[in-house]
Design a protein around this motif. Structure first.
Motif, PDB file in Angstrom:
ATOM      1  N   VAL A 125       1.700  -1.409 -11.780  1.00 45.75           N
ATOM      2  CA  VAL A 125       1.091  -1.790 -10.746  1.00 45.75           C
ATOM      3  C   VAL A 125      -0.111  -2.846 -10.721  1.00 45.75           C
ATOM      4  CG1 VAL A 125      -0.338  -1.077  -8.646  1.00 45.75           C
ATOM      5  CG2 VAL A 125       1.319   0.400  -9.559  1.00 45.75           C
TER       6      VAL A 125
ATOM      7  N   ILE B 198       0.470   3.006  -2.869  1.00 45.47           N
ATOM      8  CA  ILE B 198       0.421   2.199  -4.221  1.00 45.47           C
ATOM      9  C   ILE B 198      -1.424   2.795  -4.415  1.00 45.47           C
ATOM     10  CG2 ILE B 198       0.013   0.295  -5.474  1.00 45.47           C
ATOM     11  CD1 ILE B 198       2.471  -0.754  -4.231  1.00 45.47           C
TER      12      ILE B 198
ATOM     13  N   ARG C 121       4.162  -2.761  -7.153  1.00 39.23           N
ATOM     14  CA  ARG C 121       4.776  -2.018  -8.038  1.00 39.23           C
ATOM     15  C   ARG C 121       5.990  -2.004  -8.761  1.00 39.23           C
ATOM     16  NH1 ARG C 121       4.756   3.076  -5.489  1.00 39.23           N
ATOM     17  NH2 ARG C 121       3.031   3.700  -6.247  1.00 39.23           N
TER      18      ARG C 121
END
Length: 1000
Positions: free
Chosen positions: A484, A209, A459
């Motif tokens: 996110v 992420i 996310r």
């Protein structure tokens, strides 16, 4: 790997085989994004080669009981979408014709099965014709020109491939190992940086992420198939300009399955490379105490909750990893545990509708114990502080749906959440202290952690995809969205006045420390970073693609993807807001002979790269950075500052006032140009693929990739100060640097109240005032591939790539200084840093040979091999930018020559002469050979196997990175760095892995 026994074939004689595939498919659509399904398509003819309409093709899943049927149209073509991956029995029937059957047809993710059939009329007395009728699965897909490879987990189990998508990616042509040790093992695809790829599992984005470097860690036993896409990627995939890795998990079926596996990588069978020493004899890479022992168990079960309807698969994967290592002043022991689990449920509500649920935990925890250590005597001392715990990983959940709304209109949807958390807790409050004088690097502190970090990311994502199959068109379209959230904090270790990163250095000319040239000083650097609350990164995209059978021999795939991206600061205001980024994707595929055995193709695609989540921390987060400089005080017998009771170095008076680089301002108009536009790359390919020897395919592909626009941060302070003075605006902000996110080569537009009068000042810095070249990266390659089954027992996947990767930027990350900071590297920080920066890039490997596969020595023994030979990456010479030349020349916008304060980071040699990027030679060729031997047999009505693998059989320790700082500061000023060329990264040492497995 296409060349395995994945496809069992009928064996029609060659003359009739040509007839059997003598027509083109009605629908030549590439397989679209779906959680765990693919496409089966083909063409049916009679014994005379004439097309057969209204023939019924039936697919029956070998273990799930699922049945799918479809009829051929007037042209003899059929097309079936949303077929779950797995093995099928296939039959072809029509009144008046003999039934044709095939068993064990494997449907793969993202790779259409092209099954052409020939059926014979009942009553024909030509025995020869009846004997040779049947079907053939084509190795050449006439409907798509997306490049890459697909591997099942069964295939990977027969080869020496370690766990992880990155190890699988390196089997594909056009991929190379990461240049930086901090890049999480992520590969470079087609000259792109390692942070520009995307990773999917069952349709869910599982890319790391924060950085995009690699994927989440997965319980690998749960993976059924992995597809590596290296080029000409269709528009349902986006937000990556490198490559895409797309995987599907295992699932249950009507039969109950149970399995166990144990793995042990013993420390006693792991080799050790020699330690590496600096020019003055100080150890740099210490292997005297290095050991690693890894143990892992896997237990899984699957079956049916309701026969033919509801299936389950569950996996539990505990592991234990024990590390021991030493640096210069500390010895550490780290015990890391993981208790990963994975669950998959599949409900086939009807033949036309199914639902799936996936959940996973990949959390790891560890404890690190630190001891004092003397590298010269190799003696371990007392424990430093307490045992320090840490953790990373998180959880994943998703729900997916696949269904047919009509016979010609299908839909798939995925919604899910991915969570990632990283925490490290310090064992002691000692800060990090280093002596970097005379080009050396000596650790003086016995710190356990120099930085304290806590990271939390979530996310959320959703996508829906539709497919509409018409007579000569297959139209796919869809929408995807992700959001996110970021919660991040970082600070330096140390308490009170000891907190910071401490460095002992020697001043250069006009040194920012205020010390005279040649004098030693101590630098204290403190950088506090926070991003939380409403700090968010979101993306929205929609796409459409039409696969058109333009003529009997020509297929056109024409599509477009439209992307929008937004990044916000912690209070929710956007500093990046990019709408309607249009990415066309085109493919033209021509069947050369009309028999499905060879094709030529050409493609074009534009691919956009979003602004990294990392930038919400580094640019959109509140980051305050200050420096203090001190004279030296008490020294030990070696001339190093004595470490005081609080862990900081003994120091004298301040040389100058505190320097504030950043104040932690998060005003969108100050941290990003309002005219910011997206980063994108264009790709063109031209290729040819041919079926050879009936069981193999050979191909050649030419690839051109060009970075059309990039995004980087630049400290516009030197340019801005001139502009404000010109406009009569006083700078009262109170910071020395203004790092702004922008498109190098374009104008920079800022909005901020610089003088504090309550009125916002709108400032435009023109391209001429900025005096920066645009970001440039080019990749030109010739790819040769050969894969398939040489014999029934010998399967290979091989390639040769001749390429050149050049320009003035690697991309989102930077190998030069191992900077895994996507979008926030030192590139473009100042115009003077970019002087002579154009040349061969770190991911340039001119020649790369790969030869992978497996060989059945007997029915019980299988030899696996993975080999690669690649030319080394280009080398550089970095020094301090000389004053008065190039961008530092008087009158140049960058004549303040601020890059000198970055030290030895500019493209010059020790004499101040330009040394353009990549012109200092190349590193040695890197050869790697991995071998495995598997023994398998039946035991108690189950399958038992033992596999031994040796990674890096030759124990090669070829350098993959070196110290490229050509100069250092000494007593007399700039001097040749005695440690230039010292190895800083090399091949991993040889190690052995033993895996025992039993399943029924």
């Amino acid at each position: 790997m296409s060349g395995s026994n994945a496809f069992k074939r009928f064996t029609p004689r060659k003359t009739l085989a040509a007839i059997a595939v003598g027509s083109v498919l009605m629908m030549s659509a590439p397989a679209a994004m779906a959680a765990d399904t693919s496409i089966v398509k083909g063409h049916i003819v009679n014994s005379d080669g004439a097309k057969v309409s209204n023939a019924t093709i039936t697919l029956k899943h070998k273990t799930k009981g699922l049945v799918y049927t479809v009829e051929t149209n007037a042209k003899g073509d059929y097309f079936l979408r949303n077929v779950p991956v797995g093995e099928y029995d296939v039959s072809i029937t029509k009144d008046g014709f003999v039934k044709t059957q095939e068993s064990g047809v494997r449907v793969r993710i993202g790779q259409p099965v092209i099954l052409d059939g020939q059926i014979t009329a009942v009553g024909l007395d030509n025995v020869e014709r009846i004997a040779v009728t049947g079907s053939m699965i084509r190795r050449v897909d006439m409907g798509s020109s997306t490049s890459g490879v697909t591997f099942s987990q069964d295939e990977l189990n027969t080869m020496p491939v370690d766990s992880g998508f990155e190890n699988i990616a390196l089997l594909a042509p056009g991929t190379s190992a990461p240049g930086g040790d901090s890049f999480n093992g992520a590969s470079s695809f087609g000259g792109a940086s390692s942070a520009e790829n995307a990773y999917y599992l069952n349709g869910l984005n599982i890319t790391n992420i924060r950085t995009g470097l690699g994927s989440l860690s997965l319980p690998w036993e749960a993976i059924a198939q992995t597809q590596v896409k290296t080029g000409a990627i269709t528009p349902e995939f986006g937000s990556a300009i490198g490559g895409v890795i797309n995987a599907v998990s295992k699932s249950g079926d009507n039969e109950f399955h149970f399995g166990v596996e144990g793995r042990w990588d013993p420390a006693s069978l792991r080799s050790s490379h020699d330690s590496i020493y600096q020019a003055d004899g100080t150890i740099d890479t210490n292997t005297q105490q290095t050991t690693e022992d890894f143990k892992q168990a896997r237990i899984w079960a699957s079956g049916a909750i309701i026969e033919d309807k509801l299936f389950y698969y569950g996996l539990y994967e505990p592991s234990q990893n024990d590390f021991e290592w030493a640096s210069q002043t500390v010895y550490k022991e780290k015990d890391r545990e993981s208790n990963r689990w994975f669950v998959k449920l599949d409900w086939y509500m009807t033949e036309d509708h199914s639902f799936g649920f996936m959940a996973m935990n990949n959390k790891r925890t560890w404890t690190t114990t630190t001891y004092a250590y003397d590298w010269e005597t190799n003696q371990i001392g007392e424990q430093q502080g307490v045992e320090a715990p840490g953790e990373d990983g998180g959880k994943l959940y998703s729900l997916n749906y696949n269904g047919y709304l009509t016979d010609d209109f299908s839909v798939s949807a995925v919604v899910g959440r991915v969570e990632e958390n990283v925490e490290n807790r310090v064992a002691s409050s000692n800060p990090g202290v280093w002596d970097e004088r005379n080009g050396s690097f000596v650790t003086l502190s016995q710190h356990t952690n120099s930085t304290v970090v806590e990271q939390h990311y979530v996310r959320d994502q959703a996508r829906i995809d539709f497919n509409w199959d018409l007579e000569d068109h297959a139209i796919s379209f869809g929408v995807d969205y992700s959001s996110v959230s970021v919660d991040y904090s970082e600070d330096q270790n140390g308490i009170g006045e000891a907190q910071g990163w401490w460095t002992i250095a020697t001043a250069g000319a006009n040194d920012i420390s205020g010390a005279a040239e040649g004098e030693d000083y101590i630098e204290r650097r403190r950088r506090s970073t926070f991003a939380n609350n409403d700090s968010e990164v979101s993306s929205f995209a929609y796409y459409i693609n039409d696969s058109w059978q333009a003529t009997d021999n020509l297929v056109i795939n024409a599509g477009v993807r439209v992307n929008s991206y937004k990044n916000t600061v912690s209070d929710g205001r956007a500093y990046v807001d990019l709408d309607n980024q249009i990415a066309p994707r085109l493919q033209a595929i021509y069947d050369l002979h009309g028999d499905g055995t060879s094709k030529i193709f050409a493609t074009y695609g534009r691919y956009f790269q979003p602004v990294s989540v990392n930038m919400n921390i580094k640019q959109g987060g509140s980051q305050r950075e200050v420096f203090d400089y001190y004279e030296l005080d008490q020294l030990d017998s070696d001339g190093h500052p004595i470490i005081t009771a609080d862990g900081s170095p003994s120091r004298g008076v301040n040389i100058r006032d505190t320097r504030v680089r950043q104040q932690g301002i998060t005003e969108p108009g100050l941290i990003a140009s309002s005219s910011l536009d997206s980063m994108f790359s264009d790709e063109f390919t031209l290729g040819y693929q041919q079926e050879v020897f009936e069981t193999m395919s050979a191909g050649v592909r030419v690839i051109w990739r060009d970075l059309g626009r990039g995004i980087e941060d630049t400290d516009v302070g030197p340019i801005l100060s001139k502009k404000l003075a010109e406009l009569g605006i006083e700078d009262n902000v109170g910071q020395g640097s203004y790092y702004v996110l922008h498109n190098p080569g374009d104008a920079v537009n800022l909005s901020y109240d610089f003088d504090g009068d309550g009125q916002v000042d709108n400032i435009t810095l023109s391209p001429e005032e900025m005096a920066l070249d645009s970001m440039q990266r080019h990749y030109l390659a010739l790819e040769l591939t050969l894969d398939g089954s040489i014999t029934d027992d010998f399967r290979i996947n091989s390639s040769y790539t001749l390429s050149n990767n050049w320009g003035n930027t690697e991309g989102l990350v930077k190998t030069d200084n191992d900077q895994a900071d996507p979008g926030w590297t030192t590139s473009y920080d100042y115009g003077d840093l970019m002087d002579h920066a154009y040349g061969d890039l770190p991911n340039d490997h001119t020649h790369v040979f790969k030869f992978n596969g497996s060989y059945d020595i007997t029915e019980e023994f299988i030899l696996g091999f993975v080999t690669s030979i690649s030319s080394g990456r280009p080398q550089n010479k970095f020094s301090v930018h000389p004053e008065g030349v190039d961008s530092c020349a008087p009158g140049n916008p960058w004549d303040a020559c601020i890059s000198r304060y970055y030290g030895h980071a500019s493209h010059y040699d020790e004499d101040g002469n330009p040394s353009s990027r990549g012109t200092a030679g190349t590193l040695p060729w890197v050869a790697k050979i991995d071998l495995s031997l598997m023994y398998r047999t039946e035991l108690f009505d189950g399958d038992f196997s033992v596999k031994g693998t040796v990674y890096n059989v030759l124990n090669s320790d070829t350098a993959t990175n070196i110290n490229e700082e050509r100069t250092a500061y000494g007593e007399d000023g700039l001097m040749l760095n005695p440690n230039y060329g010292m190895t800083t990264g090399r091949q991993e040492e040889r190690y052995f892995s033993l895996v025992a497995r039993y399943q029924f």
